[in-house]
Design a protein around this motif. Sequence first.
Motif, PDB file in Angstrom:
ATOM      1  N   ARG A 143      -1.941   6.709 -12.201  1.00 55.23           N
ATOM      2  CA  ARG A 143      -2.692   5.715 -11.616  1.00 55.23           C
ATOM      3  C   ARG A 143      -2.712   6.261 -10.016  1.00 55.23           C
ATOM      4  O   ARG A 143      -3.828   5.194  -9.779  1.00 55.23           O
ATOM      5  N   ASN A 144      -2.468   6.522  -9.285  1.00 53.66           N
ATOM      6  CA  ASN A 144      -2.319   7.167  -8.307  1.00 53.66           C
ATOM      7  C   ASN A 144      -3.280   8.146  -8.285  1.00 53.66           C
ATOM      8  O   ASN A 144      -4.144   8.203  -6.210  1.00 53.66           O
ATOM      9  N   ASN A 203       0.675  -1.082   0.112  1.00 56.84           N
ATOM     10  CA  ASN A 203      -0.118   0.436   0.195  1.00 56.84           C
ATOM     11  C   ASN A 203       1.081   1.424   0.299  1.00 56.84           C
ATOM     12  O   ASN A 203       2.237   1.161  -0.325  1.00 56.84           O
ATOM     13  N   HIS A 204       0.141   2.000   0.682  1.00 55.69           N
ATOM     14  CA  HIS A 204       0.609   3.553   0.292  1.00 55.69           C
ATOM     15  C   HIS A 204       0.856   4.443   1.202  1.00 55.69           C
ATOM     16  O   HIS A 204      -0.327   4.064   2.122  1.00 55.69           O
ATOM     17  N   LYS A 263      -5.209   1.894  -0.350  1.00 52.62           N
ATOM     18  CA  LYS A 263      -4.375   1.667  -1.314  1.00 52.62           C
ATOM     19  C   LYS A 263      -3.836   2.223  -2.831  1.00 52.62           C
ATOM     20  O   LYS A 263      -3.210   1.506  -3.710  1.00 52.62           O
ATOM     21  N   THR A 264      -3.846   3.450  -2.573  1.00 52.61           N
ATOM     22  CA  THR A 264      -3.823   4.850  -2.865  1.00 52.61           C
ATOM     23  C   THR A 264      -3.165   5.338  -2.297  1.00 52.61           C
ATOM     24  O   THR A 264      -3.640   5.614  -1.316  1.00 52.61           O
TER      25      THR A 264
END
Length: 428
Positions: free
Chosen positions: A426-427, A326-327, A389-390
Motif C-alpha cells: 500500500r505504500n 502521514n509518513h 501521504k505515503t
Amino acid sequence: MRVLVVGGGGREHTLVWQLLKSPRVQKVYCAPGNAGIAGIAECVPIAGEDVDGLVRFALENEIQLTVVGPEAPLTAGIVDAFTAAGLLAFGPDKNAAQLEGSKVFAKEIMEKYNIPTAESRVFQNATEAIAYIREKGVPIVVKADGLAAGKGVIVAETVEEAVGAVQLIMVEQAFGVAGSQIVVEEFLSGEEVSVLAFTDGVTVVPMVSSQDHKAAYDGDTGPNTGGMGAYSPAPVLTPELLAEVEERILRPTISGLRQEGIVFKGILYAGLMITPNGPKVLEYNVRFGDPECQAVLPRLKSDLLTIMLSVVNRCLHEQKIEWHNNHTACVVMASGGYPGQYDKGWVIDGLEDAATMEDVFVFHAGTALKQGNVVTAGGRVLGVTAWGKTLRLALDKAYAAVDVISFEGAHYRRDIGQKALRRDVRNI
Ligand code: AMP
Ligand code: GLY
C-alpha cells in the motif's frame, strides 16, 4: 516559557523545532546546539557533560523547563542536579537512566519482571565468558555493560569474533569501565523496530513507530553507526503487535521499575526485534532515538511542551496525544569515513535550495558555522527529512532534497525505507 534543550545533534534540532511550535514557548536556548539550531534558537557554548555549568545557566536565565536530549548527561545525573537546584528538567533521573546506562541492570529488570528478551548471562571474568561462548556456539552477541557510544555491541558470526569481542571489551578495556562487566546473549533474528513512549512513571503513552537503519551501507552491510536513516510508521509493527509491546514490555518495565522504587519520567525507548516468537527487547534507551526522533516528532500534532510538562508533573493521564496520519522519512548524510575516521570543515552547499522544497525539513547534526558558511563538524552531518501521504512520497521528497545538498565526501544510504516498501504494498 523559557526552555533549554541540552545536546547538539539532529535529535536536538528536531526537539527545538517542535518546541518552537508551541504557543506557550517564548524562547528556546540550546547547549551547545549546531549551525541549524542557531538559525532558530539561541545556542550557548556549554557542553552536555558540564552539568554544573548548565544548572548555573538555567538559574541565571530563569529557564522554566530543560529538555535533555542525549544519554550521557542523563546517566550522569543531570536531572537530579536540576531537581536539587529547584529546576524542572525533562528526562529520567540517574537511577532510572540505568536502564540504558547498564545493560546488566536492564537485563535484571527484564528477567525479574518477565519481559521478553534474549536469553543471556552476565560475566565479570573473560575466561568464563569465553567458555560460555564456546559452549553456546555462534551466532552470539557480546555487549559491554555501560555506555560505549553505540560501539559496545558485537554481533559475532564466528567463535573467534566473539572471543575477540570479549578481549576487546574486558582485556583491552576499549570502552573503559563500561566493559568491566559484559552481557553475552542469544542472537535473535527478525526485523527491528523502535517503539518510543512518553511516561511519567505510571502512565505510558507509546508514540508512532519507527525504524532505524543502523548499518553504514545499503543492504544493512558495513559497520554499525548511530543510525543512517529512519521512517515512520514502521509497518512491521502491526496494531496487534503494538498492543503486545504495550502489555508485555512497556507497562511491565515502568511498573517493574516502580516496584524497585524508581519512578521513570521521560522517554522510554524500546529497541525491539520482532521474532517468530513475538517482540523481544534488544535494548532500552532513556531518551529519543537519533534519527528516530527526526522521523517521529514531525508527526506529533499535539503540543510537545504541554506533554513534557505533564510528564515532569506526573499527570500524563490527562493528555490526549494526537499524531498526523502521514509518513515521514529521514535520510542521514554523513561525513566520508563515518563511523570510522572522517574530516571536518567541508562547506555544505545546497541548504538554501533544500529549504525551499515543500514538506522537507533539513535537521542539522554535525554542522558548524565558519566564516559565514555552514560546514561539516561531525560524523552524522544532516538528517534530511520529508513527509508525504505515503512512505514512497516521503522518500522521494527526502531523496530529492539530498540530491541538491552536497559536501566533500558525503555518504548516505540509498535504501532507507525499502523494508517497509517490500512489506506493505500500500505504500508503493
Ligand atoms: P543494542 O545497542 O543493544 O540495541 O545493539 C545494537 C544493535 O545490535 C541492535 O540494534 C541490533 O541490530 C544488534 N543486536 C543487539 N542485540 C542483539 C541480539 N540479541 N540479536 C541480534 N542482534 C542484536
Ligand atoms: N538510533 C538509535 C539510538 O538513538 O540509539
